[in-house]
Design a protein around this motif. Structure first.
Motif, PDB file in Angstrom:
ATOM      1  N   SER A  26     -93.594  95.573 -47.976  1.00  0.00           N
ATOM      2  CA  SER A  26     -93.059  96.713 -47.245  1.00  0.00           C
ATOM      3  C   SER A  26     -93.553  96.705 -45.798  1.00  0.00           C
ATOM      4  CB  SER A  26     -93.479  98.014 -47.938  1.00  0.00           C
ATOM      5  OG  SER A  26     -93.072  99.143 -47.198  1.00  0.00           O
ATOM      6  N   LEU A  27     -94.834  96.388 -45.603  1.00  0.00           N
ATOM      7  CA  LEU A  27     -95.379  96.282 -44.245  1.00  0.00           C
ATOM      8  C   LEU A  27     -94.714  95.146 -43.480  1.00  0.00           C
ATOM      9  CD1 LEU A  27     -97.459  97.051 -42.066  1.00  0.00           C
ATOM     10  CD2 LEU A  27     -99.088  95.529 -43.214  1.00  0.00           C
ATOM     11  N   ALA A  28     -94.520  93.997 -44.127  1.00  0.00           N
ATOM     12  CA  ALA A  28     -93.875  92.865 -43.461  1.00  0.00           C
ATOM     13  C   ALA A  28     -92.429  93.182 -43.093  1.00  0.00           C
ATOM     14  CB  ALA A  28     -93.933  91.630 -44.362  1.00  0.00           C
ATOM     15  N   LEU A  29     -91.720  93.898 -43.955  1.00  0.00           N
ATOM     16  CA  LEU A  29     -90.338  94.266 -43.661  1.00  0.00           C
ATOM     17  C   LEU A  29     -90.271  95.223 -42.468  1.00  0.00           C
ATOM     18  CD1 LEU A  29     -87.383  94.042 -44.528  1.00  0.00           C
ATOM     19  CD2 LEU A  29     -87.758  95.966 -46.073  1.00  0.00           C
ATOM     20  N   ALA A  30     -91.204  96.180 -42.405  1.00  0.00           N
ATOM     21  CA  ALA A  30     -91.234  97.106 -41.273  1.00  0.00           C
ATOM     22  C   ALA A  30     -91.565  96.372 -39.974  1.00  0.00           C
ATOM     23  CB  ALA A  30     -92.262  98.208 -41.537  1.00  0.00           C
ATOM     24  N   ASP A  31     -92.529  95.461 -40.023  1.00  0.00           N
ATOM     25  CA  ASP A  31     -92.882  94.697 -38.823  1.00  0.00           C
ATOM     26  C   ASP A  31     -91.753  93.762 -38.405  1.00  0.00           C
ATOM     27  OD1 ASP A  31     -95.354  95.894 -38.638  1.00  0.00           O
ATOM     28  OD2 ASP A  31     -96.379  94.357 -39.797  1.00  0.00           O
ATOM     29  N   LEU A  32     -91.051  93.181 -39.381  1.00  0.00           N
ATOM     30  CA  LEU A  32     -89.912  92.327 -39.045  1.00  0.00           C
ATOM     31  C   LEU A  32     -88.799  93.131 -38.390  1.00  0.00           C
ATOM     32  CD1 LEU A  32     -88.641  89.499 -39.244  1.00  0.00           C
ATOM     33  CD2 LEU A  32     -87.750  90.149 -41.484  1.00  0.00           C
ATOM     34  N   LEU A  33     -88.566  94.337 -38.885  1.00  0.00           N
ATOM     35  CA  LEU A  33     -87.565  95.213 -38.275  1.00  0.00           C
ATOM     36  C   LEU A  33     -87.958  95.578 -36.845  1.00  0.00           C
ATOM     37  CD1 LEU A  33     -84.941  96.825 -38.777  1.00  0.00           C
ATOM     38  CD2 LEU A  33     -86.362  98.717 -39.582  1.00  0.00           C
ATOM     39  N   MET A  34     -89.256  95.763 -36.629  1.00  0.00           N
ATOM     40  CA  MET A  34     -89.723  96.066 -35.283  1.00  0.00           C
ATOM     41  C   MET A  34     -89.565  94.868 -34.348  1.00  0.00           C
ATOM     42  SD  MET A  34     -93.478  97.486 -34.134  1.00  0.00           S
ATOM     43  CE  MET A  34     -93.358  98.802 -35.350  1.00  0.00           C
ATOM     44  N   MET A  35     -89.834  93.667 -34.858  1.00  0.00           N
ATOM     45  CA  MET A  35     -89.722  92.479 -34.023  1.00  0.00           C
ATOM     46  C   MET A  35     -88.274  92.095 -33.745  1.00  0.00           C
ATOM     47  SD  MET A  35     -92.771  91.744 -33.219  1.00  0.00           S
ATOM     48  CE  MET A  35     -92.465  90.165 -32.429  1.00  0.00           C
ATOM     49  N   GLU A  58     -80.122 105.449 -28.517  1.00  0.00           N
ATOM     50  CA  GLU A  58     -80.398 106.233 -29.727  1.00  0.00           C
ATOM     51  C   GLU A  58     -80.625 105.331 -30.934  1.00  0.00           C
ATOM     52  OE1 GLU A  58     -77.083 108.842 -30.034  1.00  0.00           O
ATOM     53  OE2 GLU A  58     -77.910 110.340 -28.646  1.00  0.00           O
ATOM     54  N   MET A  59     -79.802 104.281 -31.078  1.00  0.00           N
ATOM     55  CA  MET A  59     -79.985 103.366 -32.204  1.00  0.00           C
ATOM     56  C   MET A  59     -81.311 102.616 -32.077  1.00  0.00           C
ATOM     57  SD  MET A  59     -77.506 103.819 -34.254  1.00  0.00           S
ATOM     58  CE  MET A  59     -77.691 105.560 -33.762  1.00  0.00           C
ATOM     59  N   TYR A  60     -81.662 102.227 -30.862  1.00  0.00           N
ATOM     60  CA  TYR A  60     -82.943 101.555 -30.629  1.00  0.00           C
ATOM     61  C   TYR A  60     -84.092 102.486 -30.997  1.00  0.00           C
ATOM     62  CZ  TYR A  60     -86.376  98.641 -28.157  1.00  0.00           C
ATOM     63  OH  TYR A  60     -87.455  97.840 -27.848  1.00  0.00           O
ATOM     64  N   GLY A  61     -83.978 103.761 -30.615  1.00  0.00           N
ATOM     65  CA  GLY A  61     -85.023 104.721 -30.949  1.00  0.00           C
ATOM     66  C   GLY A  61     -85.126 104.981 -32.440  1.00  0.00           C
ATOM     67  N   VAL A  62     -83.975 105.047 -33.128  1.00  0.00           N
ATOM     68  CA  VAL A  62     -84.000 105.257 -34.581  1.00  0.00           C
ATOM     69  C   VAL A  62     -84.706 104.101 -35.278  1.00  0.00           C
ATOM     70  CG1 VAL A  62     -82.532 105.349 -36.626  1.00  0.00           C
ATOM     71  CG2 VAL A  62     -81.989 106.771 -34.658  1.00  0.00           C
ATOM     72  N   VAL A  63     -84.364 102.880 -34.891  1.00  0.00           N
ATOM     73  CA  VAL A  63     -85.019 101.709 -35.495  1.00  0.00           C
ATOM     74  C   VAL A  63     -86.504 101.697 -35.164  1.00  0.00           C
ATOM     75  CG1 VAL A  63     -85.065  99.189 -35.519  1.00  0.00           C
ATOM     76  CG2 VAL A  63     -82.884 100.391 -35.480  1.00  0.00           C
ATOM     77  N   SER A  64     -86.866 102.126 -33.959  1.00  0.00           N
ATOM     78  CA  SER A  64     -88.276 102.159 -33.569  1.00  0.00           C
ATOM     79  C   SER A  64     -89.067 103.123 -34.439  1.00  0.00           C
ATOM     80  CB  SER A  64     -88.399 102.556 -32.090  1.00  0.00           C
ATOM     81  OG  SER A  64     -87.750 101.636 -31.245  1.00  0.00           O
ATOM     82  N   VAL A  65     -88.528 104.318 -34.647  1.00  0.00           N
ATOM     83  CA  VAL A  65     -89.248 105.305 -35.454  1.00  0.00           C
ATOM     84  C   VAL A  65     -89.308 104.871 -36.916  1.00  0.00           C
ATOM     85  CG1 VAL A  65     -89.230 107.705 -36.248  1.00  0.00           C
ATOM     86  CG2 VAL A  65     -88.696 107.181 -33.871  1.00  0.00           C
ATOM     87  N   ILE A  66     -88.204 104.339 -37.442  1.00  0.00           N
ATOM     88  CA  ILE A  66     -88.207 103.889 -38.844  1.00  0.00           C
ATOM     89  C   ILE A  66     -89.243 102.787 -39.044  1.00  0.00           C
ATOM     90  CG2 ILE A  66     -86.864 102.706 -40.614  1.00  0.00           C
ATOM     91  CD1 ILE A  66     -84.403 104.148 -39.643  1.00  0.00           C
ATOM     92  N   SER A  67     -89.195 101.763 -38.199  1.00  0.00           N
ATOM     93  CA  SER A  67     -90.127 100.642 -38.358  1.00  0.00           C
ATOM     94  C   SER A  67     -91.562 101.065 -38.093  1.00  0.00           C
ATOM     95  CB  SER A  67     -89.723  99.501 -37.421  1.00  0.00           C
ATOM     96  OG  SER A  67     -89.724  99.933 -36.063  1.00  0.00           O
TER      97      SER A  67
END
Length: 324
Positions: A26-35, A58-67
């Motif tokens: 789960s941590l790796a998936l979140a970090d991959l989404l951030m990268m 807005e989409m960039y910000g949504v992905v940033s907060v999720i990741s």
């Protein structure tokens, strides 16, 4: 790349498919989404300004907060799970993480992260460009009470709460290890070279545990504290000290943590490291060695040479003479 290696290891090796490794995945998936946002970040730097537009921001910000929230809570769950196992295993209690518990924790992390990321789209704060206007985040500079309340919500659920849990669990891990070392040294207090060697080994293990815990806490604090500092500067009235250069640092630090986390929480574990080495050895064994390829550059199967015209004429003359 390292985060992708963690996910590939989960899909290819059955030995690492454990409830504990599910938290690491789960941590790796979140970090991959951030990268995955890094190319957009670099394109914005190349264009020297915003290139996404309002919807893209807005989409960039949504992905940033999720990741970001998923990475913070997954990391906290990993540390809590390790402290739980170590502390209760010393008491003889069965403390192994169950599959249904790990799945529930991971689902709760990602659903909560998605809910928190959608709130600015519903009117509670908003997503704006930050720093050099090449990345987007929530509006941390607004003086509106509603906008500030959302920012403080993220500070408490994304920094204060995880900090308390991570520091306490790290202290519990070190304390349990020291208690176990003291007990073992008392049992080995008969003297002799064996007891001295055992004592030196335990001291080295404790120092190593301290170094690993200190490294984890340093990376954690250095990754997410800059955002909290910006919020505190705004709350205390010193927001004029945050120039675009300083305002860009939080985004850089959190992306750096996404690249470092898989090595600290994944490949440093002996089991995961061993499985990764096995996969590398298997890949090297199936790949042709460069020595054989250089020694036999034309390794294609040998073909039967076609007979030349002179050879065919000589064969016909030989048959003609024999027939005569």
């Amino acid at each position: 790349m390292a985060n992708g290696g963690i996910l590939f290891l989960w899909c290819s090796s059955r030995l690492v498919r454990t409830p504990s490794f599910l938290l690491i995945m789960s941590l790796a998936l979140a970090d991959l989404l951030m990268m995955l946002k890094l190319p957009i970040f670099l394109i914005g730097i190349w264009c020297q300004g915003p290139c996404l537009g309002l919807f893209g921001c807005e989409m960039y910000g949504v992905v940033s907060v999720i990741s970001g929230m998923a990475a913070i809570w997954s990391l906290t769950a990993i540390v809590v799970e390790r402290a739980w196992v170590i502390s209760f295993s010393k008491l003889g209690v069965i403390s192994k993480l169950k599959w249904y518990t790990a799945i529930e924790v991971v689902l709760l992390i990602w659903i909560s992260a998605i809910v928190v990321s959608v709130l600015p789209l519903a009117g509670w704060n908003r997503y704006v460009y930050e720093g050099y206007l090449v990345s987007c985040s929530i509006d941390m500079y607004s003086n509106n009470f509603i906008d500030k309340s959302y920012v403080w919500l993220l500070v408490f659920v994304g920094w204060v709460g995880p900090n308390i849990l991570i520091f306490y669990c790290s202290y519990a891990i070190v304390r349990a290890n020291r208690r176990n070392n003291t007990l073992m040294m008392e049992l080995m207090a008969v003297g002799g070279d064996t007891a001295q060697n055992f004592q030196k080994q335990r001291i080295l293990e404790e120092r190593r545990l301290w170094r690993v815990s200190s490294m984890m806490l340093t990376v954690w604090m250095g990754s997410w504290t800059p955002y909290t500092v910006v919020v505190l500067f705004n709350a205390t009235g010193y927001i004029h000290l945050i120039n675009p250069h300083i305002g860009m640092l939080p985004a850089v630090f959190c992306k750096t943590s996404a690249a470092v986390n898989p090595f600290i929480y994944g490949f440093c574990l002996p089991k995961i490291k061993g499985e990764a080495l096995k996969l590398l050895k298997r890949y090297r064994s199936t790949r042709p060695s460069p020595e054989n390829s250089s020694r036999f550059p034309n390794s294609s199967p040998a073909r039967t040479p076609r007979p030349s015209i002179i050879h065919m004429i000589s064969i016909n003359n030989r048959h003609a003479s024999t027939s005569c």
